[in-house]
Write a protein that holds these residues in place. Structure first.
Motif, PDB file in Angstrom:
ATOM      1  N   TYR A   1      31.204  40.274  50.732  1.00  0.00           N
ATOM      2  CA  TYR A   1      30.991  40.029  49.429  1.00  0.00           C
ATOM      3  C   TYR A   1      30.068  38.688  49.359  1.00  0.00           C
ATOM      4  O   TYR A   1      30.287  37.567  49.934  1.00  0.00           O
TER       5      TYR A   1
ATOM      6  N   ARG B   1      38.060  52.530  47.992  1.00  0.00           N
ATOM      7  CA  ARG B   1      39.138  52.025  47.327  1.00  0.00           C
ATOM      8  C   ARG B   1      40.498  52.508  47.909  1.00  0.00           C
ATOM      9  O   ARG B   1      41.183  51.825  48.070  1.00  0.00           O
TER      10      ARG B   1
ATOM     11  N   ASP C   1      41.033  42.951  52.096  1.00  0.00           N
ATOM     12  CA  ASP C   1      39.866  42.112  52.150  1.00  0.00           C
ATOM     13  C   ASP C   1      38.721  42.538  51.223  1.00  0.00           C
ATOM     14  O   ASP C   1      38.028  41.909  50.845  1.00  0.00           O
TER      15      ASP C   1
ATOM     16  N   TYR D   1      38.236  43.180  46.211  1.00  0.00           N
ATOM     17  CA  TYR D   1      37.341  42.569  45.075  1.00  0.00           C
ATOM     18  C   TYR D   1      36.237  43.245  44.961  1.00  0.00           C
ATOM     19  O   TYR D   1      35.693  43.452  43.742  1.00  0.00           O
ATOM     20  N   VAL D   2      35.385  43.306  46.048  1.00  0.00           N
ATOM     21  CA  VAL D   2      34.060  43.844  45.849  1.00  0.00           C
ATOM     22  C   VAL D   2      33.788  45.337  45.682  1.00  0.00           C
ATOM     23  O   VAL D   2      33.000  45.730  44.860  1.00  0.00           O
TER      24      VAL D   2
ATOM     25  N   GLY E   1      36.067  46.725  43.590  1.00  0.00           N
ATOM     26  CA  GLY E   1      36.328  46.785  42.253  1.00  0.00           C
ATOM     27  C   GLY E   1      35.272  46.402  41.453  1.00  0.00           C
ATOM     28  O   GLY E   1      34.964  47.075  40.415  1.00  0.00           O
ATOM     29  N   LEU E   2      34.479  45.501  41.949  1.00  0.00           N
ATOM     30  CA  LEU E   2      33.216  44.957  41.277  1.00  0.00           C
ATOM     31  C   LEU E   2      32.363  46.166  41.185  1.00  0.00           C
ATOM     32  O   LEU E   2      31.627  46.219  40.280  1.00  0.00           O
TER      33      LEU E   2
END
Length: 111
Positions: free
Chosen positions: A56, A83, A92, A95-96, A98-99
């Protein structure tokens, strides 16, 4: 409250289940999805991309797509595959993934 517990019994040296390779080590067990990740990269023609030390870049700001879209079904499939990896062996990238999942309805090349 129902509490479930699972034991890993005699898996031998290595087993492969649901895209996850389970290997017994001197410290316990190791989970690996590298062959699953390679399969995803090949399937979507990203196998020759350069690896990054961080998944990210906080300096990149993502916005709703107002330009040309990419194939939504393929984008959603890629996000779903990532996912799965994030949920099991690659926290790790959670987050990205999900974004990027927020843009499933109308993704662009930037996403």
């Amino acid at each position: 409250m129902l509490k479930e517990s699972f034991e890993v019994k005699d898996l031998g040296e290595a087993k492969f289940m649901l895209g996850i390779q389970i290997t017994r080590t001197t410290n316990g067990y190791s989970l690996d999805q590298s062959s699953y990740i390679e399969k995803i990269l090949k399937k979507y023609n990203y196998f020759d991309c350069k690896p990054a030390c961080t998944p990210y870049d906080a300096s990149v700001k993502l916005f709703k797509n107002t330009g040309d879209s990419v194939r939504q079904s393929e984008y959603a499939s890629i996000i779903g595959s990532l996912r799965y990896a994030a949920d099991y062996t690659r926290p790790d990238i959670a987050y990205v993934v999900g974004l990027l999942g927020r843009f499933n309805s109308c993704p662009s090349r930037v996403h």
